[in-house]
Every structure is written in structure tokens, then in C-alpha cells.
Design a protein around this motif. Structure first.
Motif, PDB file in Angstrom:
ATOM      1  N   THR A 120     -21.719 -24.044 -38.213  1.00 16.06           N
ATOM      2  CA  THR A 120     -20.594 -23.905 -37.763  1.00 16.06           C
ATOM      3  C   THR A 120     -19.865 -24.823 -39.423  1.00 16.06           C
ATOM      4  O   THR A 120     -20.674 -24.959 -40.388  1.00 16.06           O
ATOM      5  CB  THR A 120     -20.359 -25.660 -37.321  1.00 16.06           C
ATOM      6  N   TYR A 121     -18.997 -24.655 -40.138  1.00 13.48           N
ATOM      7  CA  TYR A 121     -18.072 -25.594 -41.332  1.00 13.48           C
ATOM      8  C   TYR A 121     -18.867 -27.288 -41.757  1.00 13.48           C
ATOM      9  O   TYR A 121     -19.963 -27.325 -42.379  1.00 13.48           O
ATOM     10  CB  TYR A 121     -17.309 -25.645 -41.394  1.00 13.48           C
ATOM     11  N   SER A 122     -19.048 -27.125 -40.181  1.00 15.61           N
ATOM     12  CA  SER A 122     -19.214 -28.768 -40.411  1.00 15.61           C
ATOM     13  C   SER A 122     -20.969 -28.815 -41.404  1.00 15.61           C
ATOM     14  O   SER A 122     -21.588 -29.403 -42.012  1.00 15.61           O
ATOM     15  CB  SER A 122     -19.556 -29.849 -39.821  1.00 15.61           C
ATOM     16  N   PHE A 123     -21.861 -27.763 -40.739  1.00 14.76           N
ATOM     17  CA  PHE A 123     -23.443 -27.260 -41.019  1.00 14.76           C
ATOM     18  C   PHE A 123     -23.420 -27.015 -42.011  1.00 14.76           C
ATOM     19  O   PHE A 123     -23.985 -27.557 -42.933  1.00 14.76           O
ATOM     20  CB  PHE A 123     -24.048 -27.207 -39.566  1.00 14.76           C
ATOM     21  N   TRP A 124     -22.845 -25.987 -42.494  1.00 11.76           N
ATOM     22  CA  TRP A 124     -22.053 -25.731 -44.219  1.00 11.76           C
ATOM     23  C   TRP A 124     -21.817 -26.347 -44.770  1.00 11.76           C
ATOM     24  O   TRP A 124     -23.243 -26.802 -46.027  1.00 11.76           O
ATOM     25  CB  TRP A 124     -21.967 -24.956 -44.119  1.00 11.76           C
ATOM     26  N   LYS A 125     -21.751 -27.444 -44.331  1.00 13.12           N
ATOM     27  CA  LYS A 125     -21.098 -28.464 -45.651  1.00 13.12           C
ATOM     28  C   LYS A 125     -22.557 -29.514 -45.789  1.00 13.12           C
ATOM     29  O   LYS A 125     -22.754 -30.218 -46.389  1.00 13.12           O
ATOM     30  CB  LYS A 125     -19.961 -29.470 -45.203  1.00 13.12           C
ATOM     31  N   ASP A 126     -22.860 -30.422 -44.665  1.00 15.95           N
ATOM     32  CA  ASP A 126     -24.838 -30.722 -44.932  1.00 15.95           C
ATOM     33  C   ASP A 126     -25.603 -30.056 -45.812  1.00 15.95           C
ATOM     34  O   ASP A 126     -26.323 -30.334 -46.714  1.00 15.95           O
ATOM     35  CB  ASP A 126     -24.845 -30.784 -43.567  1.00 15.95           C
ATOM     36  N   ILE A 127     -25.587 -28.532 -45.137  1.00 19.30           N
ATOM     37  CA  ILE A 127     -26.257 -27.692 -45.934  1.00 19.30           C
ATOM     38  C   ILE A 127     -26.196 -27.914 -47.146  1.00 19.30           C
ATOM     39  O   ILE A 127     -26.899 -28.494 -48.598  1.00 19.30           O
ATOM     40  CB  ILE A 127     -26.356 -25.736 -46.025  1.00 19.30           C
ATOM     41  N   ILE A 128     -25.012 -27.911 -47.691  1.00 20.35           N
ATOM     42  CA  ILE A 128     -23.976 -28.078 -49.659  1.00 20.35           C
ATOM     43  C   ILE A 128     -24.144 -29.037 -49.901  1.00 20.35           C
ATOM     44  O   ILE A 128     -24.680 -29.484 -50.964  1.00 20.35           O
ATOM     45  CB  ILE A 128     -22.538 -27.712 -49.894  1.00 20.35           C
ATOM     46  N   THR A 129     -24.461 -29.827 -49.705  1.00 15.55           N
ATOM     47  CA  THR A 129     -24.901 -31.416 -49.629  1.00 15.55           C
ATOM     48  C   THR A 129     -25.657 -32.035 -49.603  1.00 15.55           C
ATOM     49  O   THR A 129     -26.066 -33.703 -50.380  1.00 15.55           O
ATOM     50  CB  THR A 129     -23.718 -32.325 -49.149  1.00 15.55           C
ATOM     51  N   GLY A 130     -27.436 -30.870 -49.632  1.00 16.55           N
ATOM     52  CA  GLY A 130     -28.212 -31.458 -49.779  1.00 16.55           C
ATOM     53  C   GLY A 130     -28.335 -32.418 -48.224  1.00 16.55           C
ATOM     54  O   GLY A 130     -29.576 -32.529 -48.076  1.00 16.55           O
ATOM     55  N   LYS A 131     -27.775 -32.593 -47.262  1.00 17.91           N
ATOM     56  CA  LYS A 131     -27.776 -33.131 -46.342  1.00 17.91           C
ATOM     57  C   LYS A 131     -28.660 -32.821 -45.442  1.00 17.91           C
ATOM     58  O   LYS A 131     -29.322 -33.460 -44.381  1.00 17.91           O
ATOM     59  CB  LYS A 131     -26.978 -33.509 -45.476  1.00 17.91           C
ATOM     60  N   ALA A 132     -28.891 -31.428 -45.338  1.00 20.01           N
ATOM     61  CA  ALA A 132     -29.551 -30.584 -44.352  1.00 20.01           C
ATOM     62  C   ALA A 132     -29.795 -29.505 -44.693  1.00 20.01           C
ATOM     63  O   ALA A 132     -30.485 -28.646 -45.688  1.00 20.01           O
ATOM     64  CB  ALA A 132     -28.523 -29.864 -43.067  1.00 20.01           C
TER      65      ALA A 132
END
Lengths: 176, 348
Positions: A120-132
Motif C-alpha cells: 500500500t502507499y502508506s506502507f511504502w511511506k513507512d519503508i521510505i521513512t525508515g519505520k518499516a
């Protein structure tokens, strides 16, 4: 735009990511044997992000076309630790009006590549921000391997982590 | 009696000869053979993959027939009478060891040294054979005796593998390789309520057969990417993957098995066959990998026979080719060409 960051996802962000990959020596070493194209597909893109993306691409707003964006995808030509090019795909469930054209590195429709990774968009966002963590995400299938060998990806888990870390070198703007 | 005897590892592997009809010894039953199946394991046997085979050996381990006579000291637990229709198990357990006592008679050490048509005992490519009575399982009324032969190998092997893997109503299943065992697995799994059932092979006609037998999806892996296609159908992977290819490598299985899923392997491979598994996803995803040899003759075969007698499994649908004994080498050639779903030779 660079001063405030590139909108994720967009062709400009994809190009900046490609450039950042080529500047990352750690990734180059970890992925020196990698020789496949990879598409990163973002689903469930919020409407305001889709509107902004359409504006960037010079397209009518999806809501004006009466549709929702199915997905956006960044395809990278990754070879031996380098990025040799990027493409951006937007999957709309309709044909564009004939008078609308898109930039050369933008395609309308579903992406195809040797490896297709979807989240999902929100999960890629977590990857990009280092949260995932990308490897945990692959193992837990939060990132779905829609095409390509999961086992090959796991063999390159070190490269995957360095690839994910590279996103933090891309000036990124989230508009959701 | 007429028999197909082993010549050697080069084609033609067999020759039809007149040999003396065996007499049942103590604890043995003489069976008049109705039909025998043409199984890929025989090719391994002929090529010496299971060890040296003496010329004159009678292969054929997928056997149906009629009780012709009893040797002395037969205990006859099934109450068989002369003329009763039966199938013959190629797994011949001793019935008393700890493996047999714990319901794992397919792993009975005694069985490893006496497999009719494979190891130590002449098989059923003949008009008659004698076997220890523990290998003789009665057929139910209404089961066609000729088409019942594959129950004694292909169906039995598939059924035990599916049971070992826990297949039941709603189990999502991928069967890789739909030869005799793979097709049997598709058909049995459909009768057992598995859904969806995805068959993967490289032969369109085998996949057509799989569809006829109950596969909900078929994938020709030479024409489309099986990993992507299976993930489209089963985004979280398959509960069970059955590797039924003669040479299993587990590559596709490990890609498409679900978390906490099971891979069950029945393809025997050759003496130098091996597979390797990436440890991280194997452990993190809790994958079970099971090797499954044959079946438990006294437990699994009667259950399959009941499935057939009830009409839930139509064994006639599996058999694609029928041969007379004189065509037996042609039958094995066609097997090696991959032309069969399952073939039988009619002897009686």
C-alpha cells in the motif's frame, strides 16, 4: 520542487531515487550480481495524492474522469548495483481523453518487470521513512511479491535493506 | 503362464515369455492378474536406480486381480474366498513391528526388502503372482477390477501424501507435475473437498486431464510464469503443495507455499537427486516438508476403495491408455514420452 522534496510517488521521485542508488557504494557492493528490473507498485493511493500526481503528470484529476487510481508504480532497471533507468506507471481504470499526452518516462497501465513488489502507499511511506524493515515486510508479506522469485529476493536481503536505506537520501514530500 | 520379464537397462526393457506359474507358499495368496499399471517408478527400476535387477525378474507393482488359491497357514483376516476381486499392495509390511503397530506400515523395515515388482518379489506383469497375504486387499462390489489397478500405486501414493499433508475441506492445494500420481492427487483432493486445486505441468493434455479430474486452475509453466499465476489465485500461498514430479526440486514449492504450509514430496528422484532449501523462509514461515512413501496398505487402500465405490472418485477417468501384454514395451516408451495420464495392461 527539489528544495521541498519530490512528491512520492512520481516520475521525478523515481529519477531521484535512481540517482541516489548510483551514489550508494554500499548498495553497489551488495547488489553487484543483481540483474533484474524491479517494479515497486503502490496501491490504495489516497485521493489527494492521486490528484497531486495527476497535476504533476499533466493529467485530468481522476475524480474528474470519474475513476480512482488503481495503483502507481516505479520501475527501475537495476543492474550490478547500479540503476540504469526508471519509468513511472499509473494504472487508471479508463482510457485517457485523446488530447491528453504524458511524458516519455510515464506509462499508463499496469507495470510489468522481472520482479513486481506491491504494497500500500502508506506502507511504502513507512519503508521510505525508515519505520518499516523491508526484509521483515517481505517475510510477513506486507510487501507482496507479485512476480519473481521470493527466494532470490531473500538471497539479496542485504541489498534490499541498502536499497530501502537509499530512499532516505531522496528528498521526499508526502502530500497525503 | 505368460509374463513380461526384465531383459536389461536398454530398451526394450522387457520380453514376453512363458514361465512357470508360481505356487503359493506359507502365508501367501496366488492372485490371477486382471490388470497392472504402467508406472514411472518402473523406469527407475529398469535403469538400475534402485539397485541391480536380475534378468528374468517380473516387474509390475500396480496390480488388480482375483484370488486364485491360498497357501498353507494363511490367516485370511479379510475372509477372502477364491474368485474374490482384490488389489495387491507393493508395500508388504510384516504387520508386527513398531512401525506397523504405530500405523506407519509403509515404513516397515521388512517392507523395504520385499516389494512385488520392485524389490525381491516378482510383480504383476504376468498372468499370476504370489504375494504374502498382508499385501492382498479386497475390492468393494461395483469397482471395476481392471481400472482398480492404479489404486494400488498412483491413487495410494497420492492419497497418503494428501493425508500426511492434512488436506481436507477448504485446503488450498498446488499439485506440481500431473502424471499418474499428480492426477490422482487432483482427483482425490477434489473428492476430499480441497479448494482451490491448482495443477502445474508442462503438458497441455495432462493439464486438460487435471481439469477433467477436478483441478480448478491449470498452469502450463512453459507458457506462463507459475509463480505469478499462483500468487494471483492465492495471494497468501497454498496451504499444501504436492511435488509429484519424478525429479522434485522444491523450487516452485518454496515460492508458493503459504506460511505454516506443507510441502509433500512423492517423486522418488534418482540416486543422485537432491534439493536445497533457503533456510530463512523455511524457518521463519514454519514450512513443513514431508517425504511420503507409498501408502499404508491396510489403512489407506480400503479408504480409497470406499471413495471409489461411493462414486466420489471415478477411476476410469484417470486411465488414458489400455494395452495388451504384447504391447508392454510400447507402453513404457509412451510413458517415457509423457503420453499417459495412467496406462494399464490387461492380463486376464
Amino acid at each position: 520542487m527539489a528544495s521541498e522534496g519530490f512528491v512520492y510517488p512520481s516520475p521525478q521521485w523515481a529519477e531521484a531515487f535512481c540517482k541516489a542508488i548510483n551514489e550508494n557504494q554500499e548498495y553497489r557492493e551488495a547488489a553487484k550480481d543483481w540483474k533484474w528490473d524491479v517494479a515497486f507498485v503502490a496501491t490504495e493511493i489516497p485521493d489527494n495524492v492521486a490528484d497531486k500526481l495527476s497535476e504533476i503528470l499533466g493529467l485530468p484529476k481522476p475524480r474528474d474522469l470519474g475513476v480512482k487510481v488503481n495503483s502507481g508504480a516505479i520501475k527501475l532497471v537495476l543492474r550490478n548495483g547500479t540503476c540504469q533507468g526508471s519509468e513511472f506507471y499509473i494504472d487508471l481504470p479508463t482510457n485517457l481523453p485523446p488530447n491528453v499526452s504524458v511524458p516519455a518516462n510515464v506509462k499508463i497501465g499496469k507495470v510489468d518487470a522481472d520482479f513486481i513488489l506491491e504494497a500500500t502507499y502508506s506502507f511504502w511511506k513507512d519503508i521510505i521513512t525508515g519505520k518499516a524493515d523491508p526484509v521483515a515486510a517481505l517475510l510477513s508479506r506486507k510487501i507482496k511479491v507479485k512476480k519473481g522469485s521470493f527466494l532470490t529476493l531473500i538471497q539479496y536481503s542485504s541489498a534490499a535493506v541498502k536499497l530501502a536505506n537509499t530512499t532516505r537520501n531522496v528528498p521526499t514530500k508526502f502530500v497525503d | 503362464m505368460k509374463a513380461a520379464t526384465y531383459k536389461g537397462p536398454n530398451k526394450p526393457y522387457l520380453e514376453i515369455k512363458e514361465v512357470s506359474t508360481p505356487k503359493p507358499g506359507p502365508g501367501e495368496i496366488l492372485v490371477r492378474v486382471a490388470a497392472t499399471g504402467i508406472c514411472h517408478s518402473d523406469i527407475h527400476l529398469f535403469k538400475g536406480d534402485f539397485g541391480p535387477v536380475m534378468p528374468g525378474f517380473i516387474p509390475g507393482h500396480e496390480i488388480s486381480g482375483w484370488v486364485e488359491d491360498f497357501g498353507p497357514d494363511v490367516k485370511n483376516p479379510w475372509g477372502l474366498k477364491k474368485g474374490d476381486p482384490v488389489i495387491v499392495s507393493w508395500i508388504v509390511p510384516d504387520g508386527i513391528c513398531k512401525y506397523c503397530a504405530s500405523g506407519k506400515e509403509n515404513y516397515c523395515p521388512a517392507a523395504a526388502g520385499r516389494m512385488p515388482g520392485l524389490v525381491g518379489l516378482n510383480g504383476g506383469h504376468a498372468e499370476y503372482l504370489t504375494v504374502p497375504e498382508i499385501a492382498v486387499i479386497p475390492l468393494e462390489k461395483g469397482v471395476d477390477i481392471y481400472y482398480a489397478a492404479p489404486i494400488a500405486c498412483a491413487y495410494g501414493t497420492a492419497y497418503h501424501a494428501l493425508r500426511e499433508a492434512g488436506v481436507g475441506p477448504g485446503t488450498s492445494l498446488v499439485v506440481i507435475g500431473v502424471g499418474g500420481v499428480g492426477l490422482s492427487a487432483v482427483q482425490l483432493a477434489s473428492a476430499m473437498g480441497a479448494y482451490p486445486i491448482i495443477a502445474v505441468d508442462i503438458r497441455d493434455y495432462a493439464l486438460d486431464k487435471a481439469k477433467e479430474l477436478g483441478a480448478t486452475h491449470v498452469i502450463n509453466s512453459t507458457k506462463e510464469d507459475p509463480i505469478s499465476r499462483i500468487r494471483e489465485i492465492l495471494p497468501d500461498g497454498a496451504d499444501v503443495v504436492h511435488e509429484a514430479r519424478p525429479e522434485p526440486d522444491l523450487k516452485l514449492s518454496m515460492e508458493v507455499v503459504a506460511r505454516a504450509g506443507t510441502i509433500v514430496v512423492t517423486g522418488l528422484g534418482g540416486p543422485k537427486s537432491y534439493f536445497s532449501v533457503n533456510v530463512l523462509p523455511f524457518v521463519v514461515n514454519g514450512i513443513r516438508i514431508i517425504g511420503s512413501l507409498g501408502y499404508r496398505p491396510r489403512l489407506d487402500l480400503p479408504e480409497i476403495i470406499k471413495l471409489v465405490a461411493s462414486g466420489k472418485v471415478d477411476v476410469k477417468k484417470l486411465v488414458s491408455h489400455t494395452y495388451v501384454p504384447e504391447q508392454i514395451n510400447e507402453a513404457y516408451e509412451n510413458l517415457e514420452k509423457g503420453l499417459h495420464a495412467r496406462a494399464i495392461v490387461k492380463w486376464g
